[in-house]
Design an enzyme around this catalytic site. Sequence first.
Site, PDB file in Angstrom:
ATOM      1  N   GLU A  72       1.029  -1.396  -0.248  1.00 52.37           N
ATOM      2  CA  GLU A  72      -0.165  -0.149  -0.239  1.00 52.37           C
ATOM      3  C   GLU A  72       0.711   1.181   0.308  1.00 52.37           C
ATOM      4  OE1 GLU A  72      -2.077   0.686   4.351  1.00 52.37           O
ATOM      5  OE2 GLU A  72      -3.671   1.567   3.056  1.00 52.37           O
ATOM      6  N   LYS A  93      -9.703   1.978  -2.017  1.00 53.98           N
ATOM      7  CA  LYS A  93      -9.268   1.855  -0.609  1.00 53.98           C
ATOM      8  C   LYS A  93     -11.179   2.167  -0.211  1.00 53.98           C
ATOM      9  CE  LYS A  93      -6.950   1.235   3.798  1.00 53.98           C
ATOM     10  NZ  LYS A  93      -5.928   1.251   4.621  1.00 53.98           N
ATOM     11  N   CYS A 102      -4.564  -2.845   2.811  1.00 46.95           N
ATOM     12  CA  CYS A 102      -4.900  -2.497   4.237  1.00 46.95           C
ATOM     13  C   CYS A 102      -5.493  -2.979   5.229  1.00 46.95           C
ATOM     14  CB  CYS A 102      -3.609  -1.273   4.561  1.00 46.95           C
ATOM     15  SG  CYS A 102      -2.916  -1.433   6.196  1.00 46.95           S
TER      16      CYS A 102
END
Length: 308
Positions: free
Chosen positions: A46, A123, A168
């Site tokens: 990430e 995300k 993540c």
Amino acid sequence: MREIVIGGAQMGPIQKADSREAVVERMLKLLSQAKVAGCDLVVFPELCLTTFFPRWYMEDQSEVDGWFEHAMPNDATAPLFTAARSAGIAISFGYAEATAEGQYFNTSILTDSEANIIGKYRKVHLPGHSEFDTERAFQHLEKRYFAPGDLGFPVWRNMDAIMGMCICNDRRWPEVYRVMGLQGVELVMLGYNTPSLNSQLAGEALERRLYHSDLSMTSGAYQNSTWVVGVAKAGDEDSHPLMAGSIIVDPNGYVVARASGEGDELIIHACDMDACNFGKSTVFDFGRHRRIEHYARICEQTGVELPD
Ligand code: CDV
């Protein structure tokens, strides 16, 4: 057998002062190791082009803008695409994306083996907070700098497999894997920047944080009969430690490759996509066994509603 040799390219720390060009040099080294090892696909972490900047509180938008990429590829990352194309290796990596419309996302992309971008994910689960928090040992300002992803959890056909991405904190949410599982995903790729310490719980052991990371990915893999590759950016960034623990997980939930340190390190496994077939056609044959008439609450309710 549909074998894809996958490299998980864990990266060591990136300091605030490090240039993108210096970081891309490190990524090129990992890519050339991957080529020697016969990898078909390499997954990077990430926000892997810079330090994990959401730990820094900024009020000046031009300073914030400096951490974002306004095009992909761009001058700094072009060498990565050129090297990947010449090696015939597909890549996935995360970066901070600024759009032409002025939106800001925490993004990952996926290429085919000719370095064409074929997939983009933004995300969805942004952890942390948006204002300076005096109660925390350190800041985690993703909610300040990014908008929640607006692309959902798509999957793509690539290299004769079905691939998806998350980023993540997304790895901790079973819904993420299941939405991709419902599209037949066979490989979930993700990168992470996870602090080694809990900013709100002094004394939480690193061992427990690593366990929760493993647990999230191994259960996501097993319950959807999919490969999962989780890759850390790790080590000490300007005195802020990030945990390592990069792993490749098979569709039975077993860890088949694991990083040994906190630096730049390639973990490799030859992943047979056909290994997903058994679970997908038996215990996790969703079409036969799921009972969606009982799952409405998952989509209708965000927080907990206690009984009377
Ligand atoms: N970058 C992240 O999303 N990190 C979170 C931390 C803040 C817990 C994670 O879930 O790893």
